[in-house]
Design an enzyme around this catalytic site. Structure first.
Site, PDB file in Angstrom:
ATOM      1  CE1 TYR A 122      18.263  -6.569   4.836  1.00 44.80           C
ATOM      2  CE2 TYR A 122      19.040  -4.771   6.220  1.00 44.80           C
ATOM      3  CZ  TYR A 122      18.410  -5.994   6.079  1.00 44.80           C
ATOM      4  OH  TYR A 122      17.906  -6.632   7.193  1.00 44.80           O
ATOM      5  CG  ASP A 173      17.417  -9.349   1.907  1.00 43.03           C
ATOM      6  OD1 ASP A 173      16.296  -9.588   1.433  1.00 43.03           O
ATOM      7  OD2 ASP A 173      17.697  -9.548   3.108  1.00 43.03           O
ATOM      8  CG  HIS A 275      19.843 -14.046   3.082  1.00 46.93           C
ATOM      9  ND1 HIS A 275      18.787 -13.501   2.382  1.00 46.93           N
ATOM     10  CD2 HIS A 275      19.706 -13.603   4.363  1.00 46.93           C
ATOM     11  CE1 HIS A 275      18.044 -12.764   3.192  1.00 46.93           C
ATOM     12  NE2 HIS A 275      18.590 -12.807   4.403  1.00 46.93           N
TER      13      HIS A 275
END
Length: 287
Positions: A122, A173, A275
């Protein structure tokens, strides 16, 4: 022989489990149907105890959860769900600044292709370059500098990992759209975090080091497929999104990638995160 690896930003694990639960369309029903060997999770935003409670039905069904939570309550947090129990776990990447913030975790797992390192990332979102706006705040400057520090440290770590020759795939991500094909409104976002020149150059450097963006390699030089859309307006309906969720794989593993796809819901009101998940399938040889 094949394995599938999925990545998804859950936008809060407890919310993702509850979202659409009445319609049996939330995270848990989706996970029950998933055929992947590993799932990289981002933005868990919970302690490990809370995450295990939320994911209890999946864990009871045989999934193994490895997690790195953030010391900042309700913030970040990454994890990897695996069908097989990991043989090794590594939280963080050797950073004094970032390893306690729930940004990166990796596991070694046995698969039909041999042992594979599966990681969940992340990456910080950052902020617009303060040098290009007169309205930049101290927070903007801090977030911009923080992301640059993260990129510098993590880029070095990935360079070393690529050189080991091991099968590895980093799903996450990434909060960076690498090219104009990776966001719909690229013309109006040239100074937006996630599409700044130094961010795209950083991804390009990883590819030069040997990492392979397997989705882009398989889909070719075309717009999308996007993985994130704002909750606001008609971004999802108009497919005005960003491709910021993807897998980077080491060269030998990337050569075995045969399919990569986005789990895009059929309608806006069927989403349980802003997402969508991405799955990549790797096949072994018949030898």
């Amino acid at each position: 022989m094949s394995i599938s690896v999925t990545t998804v930003n859950v936008n809060g694990i407890r919310a993702a489990v509850k979202e659409r639960s009445a319609e049996n369309l939330g995270l848990l029903p989706w996970l029950a149907e998933l055929e992947s060997e590993a799932v990289a999770l981002q933005e868990i935003r919970a302690t490990e105890e809370q995450a295990r409670e939320a994911l209890a039905p999946a864990i009871d069904d045989g999934w193994h959860l490895t997690m790195s939570e953030s010391t900042v309550k309700g913030h970040a947090g990454v994890g990897v769900l695996t069908r097989a129990e990991p043989t090794a776990v590594r939280a963080g990447f050797g950073s004094d600044e970032f390893d306690t913030l729930g940004r990166y975790v990796e596991v070694d797992v046995p698969t039909s292709l041999g042992e594979v390192t599966v990681a969940s990332l992340y990456l910080p979102k950052g902020a617009v370059d303060p040098a290009h706006t007169s309205t930049a705040t101290e927070t903007d400057e801090r977030k911009f500098a923080e992301k640059k520090r993260f990129l510098a440290e993590f880029g070095g770590y990935l360079s070393e990992k690529a050189a080991t020759g091991r099968h590895a795939v980093v799903g996450g991500d990434w909060n960076i759209a690498p090219t104009e094909n990776d966001l719909k409104a690229f013309k109006t976002n040239r100074r937006s975090p996630g599409f700044l020149p130094h961010e795209r150059e950083w991804v390009a450097a990883l590819l030069d080091d040997g990492w392979v963006d397997v989705t882009r390699t398989l889909t070719g030089d075309v717009p999308g497929p996007y993985t994130w859309w704002s909750w606001r307006g008609k971004s999802f309906d108009n497919d005005a999104g960003w491709r910021i969720d993807y897998h980077l794989a080491t060269p030998e593993l990337a050569e075995r990638a045969v399919k990569s796809y986005v789990h895009r819901p059929e309608a806006y009101d069927l989403r349980w995160s802003d997402h969508s998940a991405v799955t990549t399938v790797f096949e072994g040889s018949d030898d």
